[in-house]
Motif scaffolding. Structure first.
Motif, PDB file in Angstrom:
ATOM      1  N   LEU A  63       1.198   7.348  -0.991  1.00  0.00           N
ATOM      2  CA  LEU A  63       0.845   6.741   0.284  1.00  0.00           C
ATOM      3  C   LEU A  63       0.881   5.214   0.153  1.00  0.00           C
ATOM      4  O   LEU A  63       0.415   4.649  -0.839  1.00  0.00           O
ATOM      5  CB  LEU A  63      -0.567   7.221   0.656  1.00  0.00           C
ATOM      6  N   GLY A  64       1.445   4.577   1.173  1.00  0.00           N
ATOM      7  CA  GLY A  64       1.506   3.114   1.171  1.00  0.00           C
ATOM      8  C   GLY A  64       0.885   2.558   2.438  1.00  0.00           C
ATOM      9  O   GLY A  64       0.714   3.275   3.423  1.00  0.00           O
ATOM     10  N   ALA A  65       0.551   1.261   2.395  1.00  0.00           N
ATOM     11  CA  ALA A  65       0.076   0.576   3.597  1.00  0.00           C
ATOM     12  C   ALA A  65       1.060  -0.549   3.899  1.00  0.00           C
ATOM     13  O   ALA A  65       1.838  -0.952   3.037  1.00  0.00           O
ATOM     14  CB  ALA A  65      -1.330   0.030   3.376  1.00  0.00           C
ATOM     15  N   GLN A  66       1.001  -1.046   5.127  1.00  0.00           N
ATOM     16  CA  GLN A  66       1.994  -2.045   5.551  1.00  0.00           C
ATOM     17  C   GLN A  66       1.491  -3.479   5.471  1.00  0.00           C
ATOM     18  O   GLN A  66       2.218  -4.415   5.806  1.00  0.00           O
ATOM     19  CB  GLN A  66       2.443  -1.750   6.983  1.00  0.00           C
ATOM     20  N   ASN A  67       0.262  -3.651   5.058  1.00  0.00           N
ATOM     21  CA  ASN A  67      -0.277  -4.999   4.860  1.00  0.00           C
ATOM     22  C   ASN A  67      -1.677  -4.841   4.305  1.00  0.00           C
ATOM     23  O   ASN A  67      -2.224  -3.734   4.288  1.00  0.00           O
ATOM     24  CB  ASN A  67      -0.327  -5.790   6.174  1.00  0.00           C
ATOM     25  N   SER A  68      -2.257  -5.921   3.831  1.00  0.00           N
ATOM     26  CA  SER A  68      -3.638  -5.880   3.369  1.00  0.00           C
ATOM     27  C   SER A  68      -4.179  -7.294   3.264  1.00  0.00           C
ATOM     28  O   SER A  68      -3.446  -8.225   2.931  1.00  0.00           O
ATOM     29  CB  SER A  68      -3.714  -5.227   1.989  1.00  0.00           C
ATOM     30  N   CYS A  69      -5.475  -7.424   3.511  1.00  0.00           N
ATOM     31  CA  CYS A  69      -6.149  -8.702   3.269  1.00  0.00           C
ATOM     32  C   CYS A  69      -6.386  -8.842   1.769  1.00  0.00           C
ATOM     33  O   CYS A  69      -6.135  -7.920   1.001  1.00  0.00           O
ATOM     34  CB  CYS A  69      -7.479  -8.727   4.015  1.00  0.00           C
ATOM     35  N   TRP A  70      -6.848  -9.983   1.332  1.00  0.00           N
ATOM     36  CA  TRP A  70      -7.111 -10.200  -0.091  1.00  0.00           C
ATOM     37  C   TRP A  70      -8.580  -9.969  -0.427  1.00  0.00           C
ATOM     38  O   TRP A  70      -8.917  -9.689  -1.558  1.00  0.00           O
ATOM     39  CB  TRP A  70      -6.691 -11.622  -0.512  1.00  0.00           C
ATOM     40  N   GLU A  71      -9.452 -10.072   0.589  1.00  0.00           N
ATOM     41  CA  GLU A  71     -10.885  -9.935   0.329  1.00  0.00           C
ATOM     42  C   GLU A  71     -11.311  -8.471   0.418  1.00  0.00           C
ATOM     43  O   GLU A  71     -10.679  -7.669   1.090  1.00  0.00           O
ATOM     44  CB  GLU A  71     -11.694 -10.735   1.356  1.00  0.00           C
ATOM     45  N   PHE A  76     -13.033 -11.099   8.784  1.00  0.00           N
ATOM     46  CA  PHE A  76     -11.566 -11.223   8.834  1.00  0.00           C
ATOM     47  C   PHE A  76     -11.054 -10.293   9.932  1.00  0.00           C
ATOM     48  O   PHE A  76     -10.402  -9.270   9.663  1.00  0.00           O
ATOM     49  CB  PHE A  76     -10.931 -10.855   7.480  1.00  0.00           C
ATOM     50  N   THR A  77     -11.395 -10.629  11.169  1.00  0.00           N
ATOM     51  CA  THR A  77     -11.070  -9.763  12.308  1.00  0.00           C
ATOM     52  C   THR A  77      -9.602  -9.330  12.299  1.00  0.00           C
ATOM     53  O   THR A  77      -8.714 -10.161  12.145  1.00  0.00           O
ATOM     54  CB  THR A  77     -11.382 -10.509  13.626  1.00  0.00           C
ATOM     55  N   GLY A  78      -9.418  -8.034  12.442  1.00  0.00           N
ATOM     56  CA  GLY A  78      -8.042  -7.509  12.519  1.00  0.00           C
ATOM     57  C   GLY A  78      -7.442  -7.170  11.173  1.00  0.00           C
ATOM     58  O   GLY A  78      -6.330  -6.653  11.112  1.00  0.00           O
ATOM     59  N   GLU A  79      -8.166  -7.450  10.104  1.00  0.00           N
ATOM     60  CA  GLU A  79      -7.602  -7.184   8.769  1.00  0.00           C
ATOM     61  C   GLU A  79      -8.212  -5.922   8.152  1.00  0.00           C
ATOM     62  O   GLU A  79      -9.244  -5.431   8.596  1.00  0.00           O
ATOM     63  CB  GLU A  79      -7.861  -8.382   7.845  1.00  0.00           C
ATOM     64  N   ILE A  80      -7.570  -5.449   7.114  1.00  0.00           N
ATOM     65  CA  ILE A  80      -8.009  -4.267   6.370  1.00  0.00           C
ATOM     66  C   ILE A  80      -8.069  -4.684   4.901  1.00  0.00           C
ATOM     67  O   ILE A  80      -7.179  -5.408   4.444  1.00  0.00           O
ATOM     68  CB  ILE A  80      -6.953  -3.135   6.492  1.00  0.00           C
ATOM     69  N   SER A  81      -9.082  -4.228   4.173  1.00  0.00           N
ATOM     70  CA  SER A  81      -9.195  -4.697   2.788  1.00  0.00           C
ATOM     71  C   SER A  81      -8.564  -3.731   1.792  1.00  0.00           C
ATOM     72  O   SER A  81      -8.444  -2.532   2.061  1.00  0.00           O
ATOM     73  CB  SER A  81     -10.670  -4.919   2.423  1.00  0.00           C
ATOM     74  N   PRO A  82      -8.206  -4.262   0.611  1.00  0.00           N
ATOM     75  CA  PRO A  82      -7.629  -3.388  -0.416  1.00  0.00           C
ATOM     76  C   PRO A  82      -8.596  -2.276  -0.820  1.00  0.00           C
ATOM     77  O   PRO A  82      -8.164  -1.165  -1.125  1.00  0.00           O
ATOM     78  CB  PRO A  82      -7.383  -4.329  -1.612  1.00  0.00           C
ATOM     79  N   LYS A  83      -9.890  -2.575  -0.772  1.00  0.00           N
ATOM     80  CA  LYS A  83     -10.869  -1.550  -1.128  1.00  0.00           C
ATOM     81  C   LYS A  83     -10.822  -0.382  -0.136  1.00  0.00           C
ATOM     82  O   LYS A  83     -10.900   0.781  -0.512  1.00  0.00           O
ATOM     83  CB  LYS A  83     -12.270  -2.185  -1.136  1.00  0.00           C
ATOM     84  N   MET A  84     -10.693  -0.740   1.148  1.00  0.00           N
ATOM     85  CA  MET A  84     -10.609   0.305   2.184  1.00  0.00           C
ATOM     86  C   MET A  84      -9.356   1.147   2.001  1.00  0.00           C
ATOM     87  O   MET A  84      -9.360   2.366   2.198  1.00  0.00           O
ATOM     88  CB  MET A  84     -10.572  -0.341   3.580  1.00  0.00           C
ATOM     89  N   LEU A  85      -8.275   0.474   1.632  1.00  0.00           N
ATOM     90  CA  LEU A  85      -7.008   1.198   1.447  1.00  0.00           C
ATOM     91  C   LEU A  85      -7.102   2.147   0.254  1.00  0.00           C
ATOM     92  O   LEU A  85      -6.635   3.284   0.296  1.00  0.00           O
ATOM     93  CB  LEU A  85      -5.852   0.205   1.244  1.00  0.00           C
ATOM     94  N   LYS A  86      -7.726   1.650  -0.787  1.00  0.00           N
ATOM     95  CA  LYS A  86      -7.860   2.463  -1.996  1.00  0.00           C
ATOM     96  C   LYS A  86      -8.652   3.735  -1.706  1.00  0.00           C
ATOM     97  O   LYS A  86      -8.323   4.824  -2.178  1.00  0.00           O
ATOM     98  CB  LYS A  86      -8.577   1.642  -3.062  1.00  0.00           C
ATOM     99  N   GLU A  87      -9.687   3.567  -0.898  1.00  0.00           N
ATOM    100  CA  GLU A  87     -10.526   4.706  -0.523  1.00  0.00           C
ATOM    101  C   GLU A  87      -9.715   5.792   0.197  1.00  0.00           C
ATOM    102  O   GLU A  87     -10.050   6.967   0.169  1.00  0.00           O
ATOM    103  CB  GLU A  87     -11.631   4.177   0.409  1.00  0.00           C
ATOM    104  N   GLU A  91      -1.665   3.765  -2.658  1.00  0.00           N
ATOM    105  CA  GLU A  91      -1.293   3.222  -3.977  1.00  0.00           C
ATOM    106  C   GLU A  91      -0.407   1.986  -3.860  1.00  0.00           C
ATOM    107  O   GLU A  91      -0.398   1.132  -4.734  1.00  0.00           O
ATOM    108  CB  GLU A  91      -0.552   4.289  -4.787  1.00  0.00           C
ATOM    109  N   TYR A  92       0.404   1.940  -2.804  1.00  0.00           N
ATOM    110  CA  TYR A  92       1.343   0.826  -2.630  1.00  0.00           C
ATOM    111  C   TYR A  92       1.030   0.048  -1.357  1.00  0.00           C
ATOM    112  O   TYR A  92       0.631   0.653  -0.361  1.00  0.00           O
ATOM    113  CB  TYR A  92       2.775   1.356  -2.493  1.00  0.00           C
ATOM    114  N   VAL A  93       1.266  -1.265  -1.387  1.00  0.00           N
ATOM    115  CA  VAL A  93       1.093  -2.052  -0.159  1.00  0.00           C
ATOM    116  C   VAL A  93       2.307  -2.965   0.042  1.00  0.00           C
ATOM    117  O   VAL A  93       2.629  -3.782  -0.830  1.00  0.00           O
ATOM    118  CB  VAL A  93      -0.192  -2.914  -0.202  1.00  0.00           C
TER     119      VAL A  93
END
Ligand code: PGA
Length: 256
Positions: A63-71, A76-87, A91-93
């Protein structure tokens, strides 16, 4: 040997019902092929990641995501964090896609921060680089790619494992039906590989996968994959159709 990576970028497409229909077809076919030399990844919009995670449990699909924030979290309105994606099992962004650069104004600086954040959280960034038609016509392709590559990776000083992936996507080939020839793509891929040797080491550069993206279809995949430095593809339009994407992912790779 580098494992091939066949990656689908769904961009802003597919409702949950459409995702369900897609995997109904795609997963049946997937069981027919031997995946020992390759990985297949799909990056749906954020809204269907959780659903994809539930359908893809125990399936050999990344599974991949199409973008991610760094924090990790915060204002950070409108952003998604790497921690949320990992959950969600991501695996890929994909980062620095030309649509992020050209429609949403993301700079090399912003992209570098995203790459660093994602990498620090143990996800694999797919850093996209590529020139516009105007830049190519002016003979600036390699210069543009070099800047985007070194700027995008500048915060990653050392690579031990989870090597980032690079995607060469000429802007003029994305969604246009005009694919770079295998020779045009290989020239840039080889250049990227040489640059990675200087940035890191021969060993690391040999492990980093370099994907080609831009109007990849079942008809041109075989010739693209013949080239020694093309380790996979990042597919937009053709990845939306389970039959077409399956054809792309299942080709027999024969290197020149
Ligand atoms: P395309 O898109 O395959 O529709 O050209 C590729 C991409 O944007 O990653």
């Amino acid at each position: 040997m580098r494992k091939y990576l066949f990656a689908g970028n769904w961009k802003m497409n597919k409702t949950l019902k459409e995702v369900e229909d897609y995997f109904d077809k795609f997963l049946k076919k997937l069981s027919e092929i031997n995946l020992s030399d390759r990985e297949i990844m799909i990056a749906p919009p954020f809204t269907s990641l959780a659903y994809c995670q539930s359908i893809l449990k125990d399936k050999p699909l990344k599974l991949g995501a199409q973008n991610s924030c760094w924090e990790e979290k915060g204002a950070f309105t409108g952003e998604i964090s790497p921690k949320m994606l990992k959950e969600l099992g991501v695996e890929y962004v994909i980062l620095g896609h030309s649509e992020r650069r050209h429609i949403f104004g993301e700079t090399n600086e912003i992209i570098a921060r995203r790459v660093e954040g994602v990498y620090k959280f143990g996800l694999i960034p797919i850093l996209c680089v590529g020139e516009t038609l105007e830049e190519r016509n002016k003979g600036k392709t390699l210069e543009v790619v070099e800047t985007q590559l070194s700027e995008g990776l500048k915060a990653i000083k050392e690579i031990k494992e989870n090597e980032p992936v690079i995607a060469y996507e000429p802007v003029w080939a994305i969604g246009t039906g005009i694919t770079a020839t295998p020779e045009q793509a290989e020239e840039v891929h080889l250049f990227i590989r040489e640059k990675l040797k200087k940035l890191y080491s021969e060993e690391i550069a040999g492990k980093i996968r370099i994907l080609y993206g831009g109007s990849v279809t079942p008809d041109n995949i075989k010739d693209l994959m013949k080239k020694p430095n093309i380790d996979g593809v990042l597919v937009g339009g053709a990845s939306l159709d389970p039959e077409k994407f399956f054809k792309i992912c299942s080709i027999k790779v024969e290197k020149e």
